[in-house]
Design an enzyme around this catalytic site. Structure first.
Site, PDB file in Angstrom:
ATOM      1  N   LYS A 271       1.715 -24.431 -35.024  1.00  0.00           N
ATOM      2  CA  LYS A 271       2.257 -23.146 -36.016  1.00  0.00           C
ATOM      3  C   LYS A 271       2.428 -22.588 -34.723  1.00  0.00           C
ATOM      4  CE  LYS A 271       2.652 -21.153 -39.828  1.00  0.00           C
ATOM      5  NZ  LYS A 271       2.174 -21.801 -41.021  1.00  0.00           N
ATOM      6  N   GLY A 383       2.250 -10.773 -53.127  1.00  0.00           N
ATOM      7  CA  GLY A 383       3.145 -11.198 -51.888  1.00  0.00           C
ATOM      8  C   GLY A 383       4.087 -12.260 -52.962  1.00  0.00           C
ATOM      9  N   TYR A 384       5.764 -11.029 -52.374  1.00  0.00           N
ATOM     10  CA  TYR A 384       6.506 -11.261 -53.760  1.00  0.00           C
ATOM     11  C   TYR A 384       7.853 -12.201 -52.785  1.00  0.00           C
ATOM     12  CZ  TYR A 384       8.933 -11.616 -58.636  1.00  0.00           C
ATOM     13  OH  TYR A 384       9.074 -12.514 -59.636  1.00  0.00           O
ATOM     14  N   ASN A 386       9.216 -15.819 -50.636  1.00  0.00           N
ATOM     15  CA  ASN A 386       9.555 -17.293 -50.807  1.00  0.00           C
ATOM     16  C   ASN A 386       8.712 -17.465 -52.144  1.00  0.00           C
ATOM     17  OD1 ASN A 386       9.461 -20.097 -50.917  1.00  0.00           O
ATOM     18  ND2 ASN A 386      11.321 -19.807 -49.770  1.00  0.00           N
ATOM     19  N   GLY A 388       5.727 -16.864 -53.278  1.00  0.00           N
ATOM     20  CA  GLY A 388       4.951 -15.510 -54.559  1.00  0.00           C
ATOM     21  C   GLY A 388       6.460 -15.933 -55.835  1.00  0.00           C
ATOM     22  N   TYR A 389       7.265 -15.626 -55.309  1.00  0.00           N
ATOM     23  CA  TYR A 389       8.543 -15.369 -56.315  1.00  0.00           C
ATOM     24  C   TYR A 389       9.107 -16.350 -57.151  1.00  0.00           C
ATOM     25  CZ  TYR A 389      13.369 -15.546 -58.676  1.00  0.00           C
ATOM     26  OH  TYR A 389      14.103 -15.986 -59.141  1.00  0.00           O
TER      27      TYR A 389
HETATM   28  P1  NAD Z   1       7.552 -14.536 -46.543  1.00  0.00           P
HETATM   29  O1  NAD Z   1       8.023 -13.683 -45.940  1.00  0.00           O
HETATM   30  O2  NAD Z   1       9.079 -14.917 -47.764  1.00  0.00           O
HETATM   31  O3  NAD Z   1       6.921 -13.372 -47.621  1.00  0.00           O
HETATM   32  C1  NAD Z   1       6.267 -12.497 -47.537  1.00  0.00           C
HETATM   33  C2  NAD Z   1       5.567 -11.556 -48.962  1.00  0.00           C
HETATM   34  O4  NAD Z   1       4.786 -10.914 -48.748  1.00  0.00           O
HETATM   35  C3  NAD Z   1       6.626 -10.350 -48.814  1.00  0.00           C
HETATM   36  O5  NAD Z   1       7.701 -10.062 -49.925  1.00  0.00           O
HETATM   37  C4  NAD Z   1       5.963  -9.400 -48.248  1.00  0.00           C
HETATM   38  O6  NAD Z   1       6.245  -8.344 -48.719  1.00  0.00           O
HETATM   39  C5  NAD Z   1       4.475  -9.618 -48.964  1.00  0.00           C
HETATM   40  N1  NAD Z   1       3.820  -8.956 -47.261  1.00  0.00           N
HETATM   41  C6  NAD Z   1       3.349  -8.437 -46.706  1.00  0.00           C
HETATM   42  N2  NAD Z   1       2.784  -8.012 -45.888  1.00  0.00           N
HETATM   43  C7  NAD Z   1       1.926  -8.129 -47.212  1.00  0.00           C
HETATM   44  C8  NAD Z   1       0.372  -7.245 -47.666  1.00  0.00           C
HETATM   45  N3  NAD Z   1      -0.542  -6.430 -47.019  1.00  0.00           N
HETATM   46  N4  NAD Z   1       0.016  -7.333 -49.156  1.00  0.00           N
HETATM   47  C9  NAD Z   1       0.652  -7.459 -50.425  1.00  0.00           C
HETATM   48  N5  NAD Z   1       2.604  -8.210 -49.844  1.00  0.00           N
HETATM   49  C10 NAD Z   1       2.225  -8.554 -48.395  1.00  0.00           C
HETATM   50  O7  NAD Z   1       6.911 -15.569 -46.890  1.00  0.00           O
HETATM   51  P2  NAD Z   1       6.558 -17.157 -47.355  1.00  0.00           P
HETATM   52  O8  NAD Z   1       7.131 -17.723 -46.778  1.00  0.00           O
HETATM   53  O9  NAD Z   1       6.577 -16.397 -49.182  1.00  0.00           O
HETATM   54  O10 NAD Z   1       4.659 -16.970 -47.526  1.00  0.00           O
HETATM   55  C11 NAD Z   1       3.868 -16.161 -47.935  1.00  0.00           C
HETATM   56  C12 NAD Z   1       2.654 -16.913 -47.663  1.00  0.00           C
HETATM   57  O11 NAD Z   1       2.783 -18.546 -47.344  1.00  0.00           O
HETATM   58  C13 NAD Z   1       2.317 -17.188 -45.560  1.00  0.00           C
HETATM   59  O12 NAD Z   1       0.436 -16.949 -45.671  1.00  0.00           O
HETATM   60  C14 NAD Z   1       2.444 -18.257 -45.726  1.00  0.00           C
HETATM   61  O13 NAD Z   1       2.192 -18.566 -44.685  1.00  0.00           O
HETATM   62  C15 NAD Z   1       1.929 -19.555 -46.603  1.00  0.00           C
HETATM   63  N6  NAD Z   1       3.076 -20.054 -46.410  1.00  0.00           N
HETATM   64  C16 NAD Z   1       4.684 -20.353 -47.042  1.00  0.00           C
HETATM   65  C17 NAD Z   1       5.112 -21.355 -47.024  1.00  0.00           C
HETATM   66  C18 NAD Z   1       6.794 -21.436 -47.126  1.00  0.00           C
HETATM   67  O14 NAD Z   1       6.440 -23.105 -47.250  1.00  0.00           O
HETATM   68  N7  NAD Z   1       7.348 -20.330 -46.995  1.00  0.00           N
HETATM   69  C19 NAD Z   1       4.645 -22.650 -47.246  1.00  0.00           C
HETATM   70  C20 NAD Z   1       2.690 -22.627 -47.113  1.00  0.00           C
HETATM   71  C21 NAD Z   1       1.742 -21.144 -47.123  1.00  0.00           C
END
Ligand code: NAD
Length: 601
Positions: A271, A383-384, A386, A388-389
Site C-alpha cells: 500500500k 461514504g459516497y 467510488n 459507496g456509490y
Molecule cells: P473515494 O475517495 O472514492 O470515496 C471516499 C468517500 O468517503 C467520499 O465520499 C468521502 O466524502 C467519504 N468520506 C471521507 N471521510 C469520511 C468520513 N469521515 N465519514 C464519512 N464519509 C467520509 O474512496 P473509495 O475508493 O470509495 O474508498 C473508500 C474505502 O474503500 C477506503 O477505505 C478504501 O481503502 C476502500 N477500498 C477501496 C477500493 C477501490 O477499489 N476503490 C477497494 C477496496 C477497498
C-alpha cells in the site's frame, strides 16, 4: 496532532447568516425582532432560505457550534481569483465563539438583554466582558470583528483545526497485530512465520518537492509499504489524505496481503500514499506530485515486483500519470505497472465498479445464509465515493431499498428509499449528498446506527468501535472500506448475531479485477465486461464459501475465518520457499545443541 475539520456547505451558509446579523443585513434581523429566541429565529430563517426542516437546520447549528467551540485554529479560503487560505486570528476565533454562543439555546456569554441597539457594539461589549480585553474604546476589537465579518461573508471554505477527535482514533496497525494474534493461535501458526508477519517486508519513505501554482515550494511526504510477497508481486492502492500516517499505510498493506490470499490470487500485499490534501490542490499540482512520487519509487515498483492501484482520493487519472511517468523511465509502455487505469490505457472493463460488484456478490451469499430477503432489505451506506456509490447503485438494482447515504460532510436519510444515482448527481453538483431533496439530515455516526438490514461502511477505518458497536442494528455489515470495524467492535457485533462480511473478503472485488487487468495487460488481449463479471463472481463466491466453511468448522466469526484462510496460504508459501518448517525448527535445533553442550560439560 491536530485534526482538520471542514465546515460543510450548510454550516458555512449558516455561519454567514449569523454574521449577517451583526452586519445588520435584513434577512435575519427582521426575523429576530419577531421571534422569541435567537436560536429559533436562526433555524427558522435558515430552514426557509434553504428549504429544509427546522429540526435539520438545528442539527446544522449544533455541528457548527461544536466545531467552533473545539477549534484551535481556523483557516478561511478566499474566493477566486485569490483562492488562497488565510488564518483567522485568535481574537477572531473568540469572536466566532461569541457569535455562536449568542445563537445557542443555552447562551452563556450574551448579556441577559441580548444584543440590543447597535448589534456590533453589543457583540464587542460581550467579547470584552467574556475575554477580558477592556483596553481603550474597543477599536481593535471592532476592527477584528469587521475583518471576521468580511472574511466570513466572502469565504468559499472554512477549516477548523482541532485536537478533539484524537483520543478516540485507534491505531489500525494495532488492529492488524491483534487480528494476526487471534488467527495465528487458532491456526497454530509457526512461531517464526508469525514473528515475520508482524512486520512489513519493506517500507519506503519519500519526500517529494513540488513547485505549487503560487510559485512556492512544498515538500510532501509519501510512503510505500510492501508487506509480504510470498505469493507473488505486492499489490495495493495509493491513498492521498491530509492525515495519512505510516502506521495506517502499514496496516493497509497487511490487509492487502490477507485480501489477495483470501481471494486465492497469486499476489502479495502492499500500500502507499502521500500526506496531502488533494481537495486544496489544483490538477497541475496533483500531477506534479504524482509524477515526483513515481520517479522516487520507480526502482521499487513494476509489473513483476509491486503494482499500485487507486484508493481514497486517487483515481484512474492518477494511475495514468504513474503509468506514463514510469513508462518514460523504463523506455516502453509499461501498462502493467499499475491497475485501475483508464480503459483506453490498458484498464480493464468493469474495474471501476469491481469493488462494489464484488461486495454485492458477497451480500447475496450472506443474505442466503442469514435468510434475509434482499427484495425487502433496507440499506445504509457510509461514504459516497467510488465504493459507496456503486454499492448503493448495485444493491438498489438488485431490489434493495437504499435509505441512507453519507460523505465526509454528513448524510441523508429517507425511510421510503432514495435514488442512488440522483443522490450522486446532487453530490456532483453541490459537493455533498447533504441537501439531497426530501431527505432528513443524519450525521455519519447516526447513519451507522440506523435500523436497516444491510450496513455498508465504505469510507475510512475505525467507524464502528466498542463505543458504538452495541448500538448497531443492521443484520449484515458488509465492509466496503478497509478496517471500518475495530476487533473489539467485531466481537460485540458477533455476540449480537450481526453477520459481518470482513473487508478482506467483502471489498476484494477491486483487487480481483485488478489482477484480471494485470493478466490482460500481460497477454495484451482484452476481455468483455461480461467475462470480467463472471470471473469476478466465481472467484469471490468461492472465497466467501471457503471462509464461511472455516467459520462454521472452527466456530469463529467471519473475520477470524478469513484471516485463517489467508494466513494458511501465505504461511504455506513461506514454509515451502524455505524448504523446512522455518524458525520453530531452527529454534528447536538451537535448543538441542545447547542441551547437548550442557550435557557434555
Ligand atoms: P473515494 O475517495 O472514492 O470515496 C471516499 C468517500 O468517503 C467520499 O465520499 C468521502 O466524502 C467519504 N468520506 C471521507 N471521510 C469520511 C468520513 N469521515 N465519514 C464519512 N464519509 C467520509 O474512496 P473509495 O475508493 O470509495 O474508498 C473508500 C474505502 O474503500 C477506503 O477505505 C478504501 O481503502 C476502500 N477500498 C477501496 C477500493 C477501490 O477499489 N476503490 C477497494 C477496496 C477497498
Amino acid at each position: 496532532m491536530l485534526n482538520s475539520v471542514h465546515l460543510s456547505n450548510q454550516e458555512l451558509e449558516m455561519l454567514k447568516l449569523m454574521v449577517d446579523f451583526l452586519a445588520e443585513k435584513p434577512e435575519l434581523c427582521g426575523k429576530l425582532e419577531a421571534c422569541t429566541t435567537t436560536h429559533y429565529a436562526l433555524t427558522k430563517t435558515y430552514s426557509e432560505n434553504f428549504d429544509m426542516y427546522e429540526a435539520d437546520a438545528w442539527k446544522v447549528f449544533e455541528e457548527l457550534e461544536k466545531k467552533i467551540k473545539e477549534a484551535e485554529y481556523v483557516h478561511v479560503e478566499a474566493p477566486s481569483p485569490i483562492r488562497k487560505w488565510f488564518q483567522v486570528s485568535p481574537e477572531e476565533i473568540n469572536m466566532l465563539r461569541v457569535i455562536a454562543d449568542y445563537f445557542s439555546p443555552q447562551s452563556k456569554m450574551a448579556p441577559a438583554s441580548g444584543f440590543v441597539g447597535n448589534r456590533l457594539e453589543s457583540a464587542i461589549e460581550t467579547y470584552k466582558w467574556v475575554f477580558g480585553t477592556s483596553e481603550g474604546n474597543g477599536e481593535a476589537a471592532r476592527e477584528s470583528f469587521q475583518n471576521l465579518i468580511e472574511k466570513t461573508q466572502k469565504a468559499v471554505s472554512f477549516r477548523c483545526e482541532t485536537l478533539a477527535a484524537l483520543v478516540t482514533t485507534p491505531n489500525p496497525y494495532k488492529a492488524v497485530l491483534d487480528m494476526l494474534q487471534i488467527a495465528a493461535e487458532k491456526l497454530k501458526l509457526d512461531a517464526g512465520i508469525h514473528e515475520m508477519l508482524k512486520r512489513p517486508m519493506r517500507t519506503i519513505i519519500l519526500n517529494i518537492p513540488v513547485i505549487m501554482d503560487d510559485g512556492n515550494l512544498r515538500v510532501f511526504t509519501g510512503y510505500r509499504v510492501q508487506y509480504n510477497d510470498s505469493l507473488g508481486p505486492t499489490k495495493g492502492g495509493i491513498r492521498y489524505h491530509p492525515e495519512l500516517t505510516l502506521d495506517e499505510v502499514t496496516a493497509l498493506s497487511a490487509w492487502m496481503t490477507w485480501k489477495t490470499a483470501v481471494a486465492g490470487l497469486p499476489l502479495g500485499g502492499g500500500k502507499g500514499g502521500i500526506r496531502c490534501n488533494p481537495k486544496e490542490m489544483s490538477l497541475g499540482e496533483l500531477e506534479k506530485m504524482t509524477r515526483g512520487y513515481t520517479r522516487a519509487l520507480a526502482r521499487y515498483i513494476g509489473p513483476y515486483t509491486d503494482v499500485p492501484a487507486p484508493d481514497v482520493y486517487t483515481d484512474s487519472q492518477t494511475m495514468a500519470w504513474i503509468m506514463d511517468e514510469y513508462s518514460q523511465i523504463v523506455g516502453y509502455n509499461a501498462f502493467g505497472v499499475v491497475t485501475g487505469k483508464p480503459v483506453c490505457l490498458g484498464g480493464s472493463l468493469g474495474r471501476n465498479e469491481a469493488t462494489s460488484r464484488g461486495l454485492m456478490y458477497t451480500v447475496i451469499e450472506a443474505a442466503k445464509h442469514k435468510g434475509v430477503d434482499l427484495k425487502k432489505a433496507t440499506v445504509a451506506v457510509q461514504g459516497y465515493g467510488n465504493v459507496g456509490y456503486h454499492a448503493a447503485r448495485l444493491l438498489d438494482e438488485l431490489g434493495c431499498k437504499v435509505v441512507a447515504v453519507s460523505d465526509s460532510k454528513g448524510g441523508v436519510y429517507r425511510k421510503e428509499g432514495l435514488d442512488p444515482k440522483k443522490a450522486m448527481q446532487h453530490k456532483n453538483e453541490t459537493g455533498s449528498v447533504v441537501g439531497y431533496k426530501n431527505c432528513t439530515i443524519v450525521s455519519n455516526s447516526e447513519l451507522l446506527e440506523l435500523d436497516c438490514e444491510i450496513l455498508v461502511p465504505a469510507a475510512l477505518e475505525n467507524q464502528v468501535t466498542k463505543a458504538n458497536a452495541g448500538r448497531i442494528r443492521a443484520k449484515i455489515v458488509a465492509e466496503g472500506a478497509n478496517g471500518p470495524v475495530t476487533p473489539e467492535a467485531d466481537e460485540i457485533l458477533y455476540q449480537k448475531g450481526i453477520f459481518t462480511i470482513p473487508d478482506i473478503l467483502a471489498n476484494s472485488g477491486g483487487v480481483i479485477v485488478s489482477y484480471f487487468e494485470q493478466v490482460q495487460n500481460a497477454m495484451n488481449y482484452y476481455w468483455s465486461e461480461e467475462e470480467v463479471r463472471n470471473k469476478l463472481q466465481s472467484t469471490i463466491v468461492t472465497a466467501f464459501k471457503d471462509v464461511l466453511a472455516i467459520a462454521e468448522e472452527y466456530k469463529v466469526n467471519m473475520r477470524v475465518a478469513a484471516y485463517m484462510k489467508a494466513l494458511k496460504r501465505v504461511s504455506d508459501a513461506m514454509l515451502v520457499r524455505t524448504q523446512k518448517p522455518f524458525m520453530t525448527v531452527a529454534r528447536q535445533q538451537a535448543n538441542l545443541a545447547l542441551k547437548v553442550k550442557a550435557m557434555a560439560m
